[in-house]
Design a protein around this motif. Structure first.
Motif, PDB file in Angstrom:
ATOM      1  N   CYS A  12      12.692 -44.939 -40.695  1.00  0.00           N
ATOM      2  CA  CYS A  12      11.967 -45.933 -39.962  1.00  0.00           C
ATOM      3  C   CYS A  12      11.564 -45.918 -37.814  1.00  0.00           C
ATOM      4  O   CYS A  12      10.856 -45.840 -37.407  1.00  0.00           O
ATOM      5  CB  CYS A  12      12.171 -47.770 -39.587  1.00  0.00           C
ATOM      6  SG  CYS A  12      10.716 -48.788 -39.502  1.00  0.00           S
ATOM      7  N   LEU A  13      12.170 -45.893 -37.609  1.00  0.00           N
ATOM      8  CA  LEU A  13      12.835 -45.376 -35.561  1.00  0.00           C
ATOM      9  C   LEU A  13      12.610 -44.210 -35.887  1.00  0.00           C
ATOM     10  O   LEU A  13      11.773 -43.652 -35.172  1.00  0.00           O
ATOM     11  CB  LEU A  13      14.743 -45.857 -35.777  1.00  0.00           C
ATOM     12  CG  LEU A  13      14.649 -45.606 -33.583  1.00  0.00           C
ATOM     13  CD1 LEU A  13      13.706 -46.207 -33.355  1.00  0.00           C
ATOM     14  CD2 LEU A  13      15.923 -45.761 -33.219  1.00  0.00           C
ATOM     15  N   CYS A  14      12.810 -42.981 -36.801  1.00  0.00           N
ATOM     16  CA  CYS A  14      11.995 -42.210 -36.768  1.00  0.00           C
ATOM     17  C   CYS A  14      11.254 -41.571 -37.279  1.00  0.00           C
ATOM     18  O   CYS A  14      10.216 -41.050 -36.022  1.00  0.00           O
ATOM     19  CB  CYS A  14      13.627 -40.655 -37.102  1.00  0.00           C
ATOM     20  SG  CYS A  14      15.219 -40.865 -36.925  1.00  0.00           S
ATOM     21  N   THR A  15      10.580 -42.273 -37.422  1.00  0.00           N
ATOM     22  CA  THR A  15       9.165 -42.377 -37.915  1.00  0.00           C
ATOM     23  C   THR A  15       8.025 -43.235 -36.041  1.00  0.00           C
ATOM     24  O   THR A  15       7.162 -42.296 -35.990  1.00  0.00           O
ATOM     25  CB  THR A  15       8.412 -42.712 -38.633  1.00  0.00           C
ATOM     26  OG1 THR A  15       9.602 -42.271 -40.381  1.00  0.00           O
ATOM     27  CG2 THR A  15       6.873 -42.864 -39.231  1.00  0.00           C
ATOM     28  N   ALA A  16       8.745 -43.749 -35.947  1.00  0.00           N
ATOM     29  CA  ALA A  16       7.912 -44.778 -34.390  1.00  0.00           C
ATOM     30  C   ALA A  16       8.343 -43.680 -33.670  1.00  0.00           C
ATOM     31  O   ALA A  16       7.074 -43.151 -32.803  1.00  0.00           O
ATOM     32  CB  ALA A  16       8.714 -45.770 -34.247  1.00  0.00           C
ATOM     33  N   LEU A  17       9.563 -42.454 -32.994  1.00  0.00           N
ATOM     34  CA  LEU A  17       9.527 -42.492 -32.004  1.00  0.00           C
ATOM     35  C   LEU A  17       8.609 -40.874 -32.086  1.00  0.00           C
ATOM     36  O   LEU A  17       7.794 -40.189 -31.753  1.00  0.00           O
ATOM     37  CB  LEU A  17      10.942 -41.820 -31.809  1.00  0.00           C
ATOM     38  CG  LEU A  17      11.923 -42.966 -31.959  1.00  0.00           C
ATOM     39  CD1 LEU A  17      13.302 -42.479 -31.778  1.00  0.00           C
ATOM     40  CD2 LEU A  17      12.424 -43.137 -30.272  1.00  0.00           C
ATOM     41  N   THR A  22       7.897 -45.326 -28.877  1.00  0.00           N
ATOM     42  CA  THR A  22       9.143 -45.692 -28.651  1.00  0.00           C
ATOM     43  C   THR A  22       9.375 -46.682 -29.241  1.00  0.00           C
ATOM     44  O   THR A  22       9.193 -48.102 -27.969  1.00  0.00           O
ATOM     45  CB  THR A  22       9.374 -45.452 -26.912  1.00  0.00           C
ATOM     46  OG1 THR A  22       7.936 -45.964 -26.559  1.00  0.00           O
ATOM     47  CG2 THR A  22       8.899 -43.611 -26.893  1.00  0.00           C
ATOM     48  N   PHE A  23      10.230 -47.606 -29.457  1.00  0.00           N
ATOM     49  CA  PHE A  23      10.217 -49.313 -30.024  1.00  0.00           C
ATOM     50  C   PHE A  23      12.223 -49.008 -30.789  1.00  0.00           C
ATOM     51  O   PHE A  23      12.281 -48.232 -31.875  1.00  0.00           O
ATOM     52  CB  PHE A  23       9.835 -49.327 -31.709  1.00  0.00           C
ATOM     53  CG  PHE A  23       9.347 -50.297 -31.548  1.00  0.00           C
ATOM     54  CD1 PHE A  23      10.671 -51.492 -32.140  1.00  0.00           C
ATOM     55  CD2 PHE A  23       8.400 -51.175 -31.916  1.00  0.00           C
ATOM     56  CE1 PHE A  23      10.282 -52.789 -32.218  1.00  0.00           C
ATOM     57  CE2 PHE A  23       8.125 -52.341 -32.013  1.00  0.00           C
ATOM     58  CZ  PHE A  23       9.535 -53.724 -32.222  1.00  0.00           C
ATOM     59  N   GLN A  24      12.585 -50.382 -29.977  1.00  0.00           N
ATOM     60  CA  GLN A  24      14.296 -49.842 -29.643  1.00  0.00           C
ATOM     61  C   GLN A  24      14.184 -51.696 -30.377  1.00  0.00           C
ATOM     62  O   GLN A  24      14.727 -51.343 -31.154  1.00  0.00           O
ATOM     63  CB  GLN A  24      14.227 -49.658 -28.213  1.00  0.00           C
ATOM     64  CG  GLN A  24      14.611 -48.022 -28.532  1.00  0.00           C
ATOM     65  CD  GLN A  24      15.835 -47.297 -29.299  1.00  0.00           C
ATOM     66  OE1 GLN A  24      16.571 -48.293 -30.297  1.00  0.00           O
ATOM     67  NE2 GLN A  24      15.833 -46.180 -29.399  1.00  0.00           N
ATOM     68  N   SER A  25      13.415 -52.334 -29.514  1.00  0.00           N
ATOM     69  CA  SER A  25      13.043 -53.854 -29.089  1.00  0.00           C
ATOM     70  C   SER A  25      11.659 -54.640 -29.294  1.00  0.00           C
ATOM     71  O   SER A  25      11.292 -54.050 -28.394  1.00  0.00           O
ATOM     72  CB  SER A  25      14.781 -54.338 -28.839  1.00  0.00           C
ATOM     73  OG  SER A  25      14.778 -54.116 -27.327  1.00  0.00           O
ATOM     74  N   SER A  26      11.753 -55.520 -28.710  1.00  0.00           N
ATOM     75  CA  SER A  26      10.683 -56.665 -28.815  1.00  0.00           C
ATOM     76  C   SER A  26      11.265 -58.211 -28.426  1.00  0.00           C
ATOM     77  O   SER A  26      12.092 -58.309 -29.221  1.00  0.00           O
ATOM     78  CB  SER A  26       9.831 -56.584 -29.766  1.00  0.00           C
ATOM     79  OG  SER A  26       8.172 -57.174 -29.837  1.00  0.00           O
ATOM     80  N   SER A  62      15.709 -56.920 -32.340  1.00  0.00           N
ATOM     81  CA  SER A  62      16.204 -55.319 -32.152  1.00  0.00           C
ATOM     82  C   SER A  62      15.936 -54.811 -33.545  1.00  0.00           C
ATOM     83  O   SER A  62      16.194 -55.491 -34.557  1.00  0.00           O
ATOM     84  CB  SER A  62      17.294 -55.027 -31.347  1.00  0.00           C
ATOM     85  OG  SER A  62      17.702 -53.697 -32.120  1.00  0.00           O
ATOM     86  N   ILE A  63      15.746 -53.774 -33.958  1.00  0.00           N
ATOM     87  CA  ILE A  63      15.678 -53.269 -34.979  1.00  0.00           C
ATOM     88  C   ILE A  63      16.903 -52.804 -35.851  1.00  0.00           C
ATOM     89  O   ILE A  63      16.919 -52.596 -36.575  1.00  0.00           O
ATOM     90  CB  ILE A  63      14.732 -51.624 -35.051  1.00  0.00           C
ATOM     91  CG1 ILE A  63      15.580 -50.699 -34.219  1.00  0.00           C
ATOM     92  CG2 ILE A  63      12.964 -51.641 -34.221  1.00  0.00           C
ATOM     93  CD1 ILE A  63      15.260 -49.117 -34.188  1.00  0.00           C
TER      94      ILE A  63
END
Length: 547
Positions: A12-17, A22-26, A62-63
């Motif tokens: 999921c993170l790799c797809t976002a990047l 760029t998504f680590q936390s919100s 955080s993810i």
């Protein structure tokens, strides 16, 4: 078999990047939805898995955190009417158990329920219209959906900022009216509770009825009222609610519609109509009254009048409509039929007719004045709300518009000029509200104040004063008190024989204080009553007439 989602968080993170997200936390809750490759339809709902990471207000999510707020199954479908044409879809969600049966849960501290909405806010680029309007409505004292911004991943793909919100539904904590069972077929049992609406027919599958009356010229159509709840409505219940509304409309159309005992107020709860009016008018909702407009009725033993609300759907509001003068802060939305008489969706004649009643207009002015001076429509208060939303969305909005690069780009029905940034969209909202309130201040008739004063015998420069209006009053008295000091006060309403009718305690602040006394329906007042203010050994008494 639906996959366990956390085995693919890294993917999921790799797809976002890979897609520049760029998504680590919100600072917002993070929602993951996995359909196991199945396409989400308009209808019916499909089974999916939903996981929510939410560490609480003000906390970072955080993810890499485990789902700690919800981890289970849902039924999900695409929702909306014209909004379905946008690539960013809104979704209806029902919480399910493993067998696909509905279950209740509290999400983000909202009352337990099974039905929820993920609202996309695609063509409304400030992302604030619905959240802000629901907040203002709740501050006015009416139910409106509670909301929570979230960031959403669907099948490993980031799909942006959404508003997680309550679906309009008969339920404790939502539209809190009686549950109407299929066996409730006579007497008081059949009289409530019902929800019906004026809306597009998209998604309406239990029918409705058409008014016997044409809407006010230049409109030429008759309003269609759709059944909303209960979903299992019986033929007898359909007949009851459609007949009740028909009778109410007949009285509203009659020459005696303002009669105190047998007029339209016997059928319509005017306070709810006034507050929905104000929610629609501060936002200049071009679709207000004629689309996504809900009404409900409880059992006669619980009041039994038609109430307007809850408010719904404010994306094409606050100047965000290029058609039918939706772009201007001038004009009343309830007079839409005069602006676009050929539109297929017209405002029911109810609103125009009520505005012919001088008492209704007076009550509207009183409520608006109260909200502007002390309540939800104080401009500083509205700006505080917007500031709070900006703080929540400052970083997430960047990811949202990276996913959906529509800033500065025309999206139906946005008028020109089109702001080139999210900050510009927010500033347009602020500017519209400033101009709109200034216009409403001039065009909603507000009450004139009558003042009597008493002088503090110890210090003639300190003056306690009280204004009370309207006079004569119907079932509310608005009181404005100027106090030279911070102190406790007692407000009492007596009849002319000295019998205490109702009483409230207030703590006055230095300067102007605003108070409202609501007269209980069970309280029978005489035509002449005495309003008394007691504070610091002083008394002010004002004669108040009841209509």
């Amino acid at each position: 078999m639906i996959k366990t989602y956390f085995t693919i968080l890294l993917t999921c993170l790799c797809t976002a990047l890979a897609t520049a997200q760029t998504f680590q936390s919100s600072n917002l809750p993070i929602i993951y939805i996995n359909t196991d490759g199945r396409q989400i339809l308009d209808d019916p709902k499909i089974k999916a898995e939903m996981k929510i990471i939410y560490n609480g207000p003000g906390k970072t999510n955080s993810i890499s955190d485990k789902p700690n707020h919800y981890d289970g199954f849902i039924g999900i479908e695409i929702r909306g009417s014209s909004s379905q044409m946008f690539p960013k879809k809104s979704y209806g969600i029902e919480l399910w158990d493993e067998q696909g049966k509905s279950k209740d849960a509290s999400i983000f501290g909202m009352p337990e329920e099974s039905d929820w909405i993920l609202y996309a806010s695609y063509n409304e680029k400030s992302l604030m219209h619905n959240v802000l309007t629901m907040k203002l409505a709740r501050e006015m004292g009416i139910y409106a959906s509670r909301t929570q911004y979230v960031e959403v991943f669907l099948n490993n793909n980031y799909i942006g900022v959404y508003v997680f919100m309550e679906k309009i539904k008969r339920a404790p904590g939502r539209v809190d009216i009686s549950k109407l069972k299929e066996t409730d077929l006579k007497g008081d049992d059949i009289t409530g509770g019902y929800i019906f609406k004026v809306d597009k027919t998209t998604g309406t599958d239990i029918g409705g009825w058409t008014s016997q009356y044409q809407n006010n010229p230049p409109a030429t159509n008759k309003t269609f009222y759709a059944y909303e709840a209960p979903k299992s409505i019986t033929p007898e219940q359909r007949t009851y609610i459609s007949s009740y509304v028909a009778n109410a409309e007949t009285v509203l159309k009659s020459n005696k519609f303002m009669d105190k005992d047998e007029g339209y107020r016997k059928y319509f709860d005017t306070h709810s109509f006034i507050k929905l009016f104000l929610a629609n008018e501060i936002s200049k909702n071009v679709d207000g009254y004629r689309i996504s407009t809900f009404f409900y009725k409880d059992k006669d033993s619980k009041g039994g009048k038609i109430k307007a609300g809850p408010p719904w759907d404010y994306d094409i509001a606050y100047g965000n409509g290029e058609y039918c003068e939706g772009y201007t802060y001038r004009g009343f939305s309830y007079q839409f039929n005069n602006v676009c008489p050929n539109d297929g969706y017209q405002v029911p004649f109810w609103w125009e007719r009520m505005m012919e009643d001088s008492t209704f207009v007076q009550e509207l002015g009183e409520e608006y004045s109260f909200q502007r001076r002390k309540g939800a429509f104080r401009l500083d208060r509205i700006n505080e709300h917007i500031d709070s939303l900006v703080a929540q969305l400052q970083v997430p909005s960047q990811r949202n518009f990276q996913k959906w690069p529509i800033l500065g780009v025309y999206v139906w029905p946005q008028p020109t000029p089109i702001a080139s940034s999210w900050a510009g969209e927010v500033q347009e909202l602020r500017s519209f509200i400033i101009n709109r309130l200034a216009w409403l201040d001039k065009n909603i008739k507000q009450p004139l104040d009558l003042t009597i004063t008493a002088t503090d015998p110890e210090n003639a420069t300190n003056v306690l004063s009280m204004n009370a209006f309207p006079n004569p009053f119907l079932d509310r008295i608005y009181i404005r008190i100027y106090s030279p000091r911070s102190e406790k006060a007692l407000l009492s309403l007596y009849d002319t024989n000295g019998k205490l009718l109702t009483q409230i305690n207030e703590t006055l602040q230095v300067g102007e204080n605003q108070v409202m006394i609501q007269i209980p329906p069970s309280l029978h007042l005489s035509s002449i009553n005495l309003l008394q203010l007691e504070s610091n050994g002083q008394k002010i008494v004002k004669k108040m007439m009841q209509q």
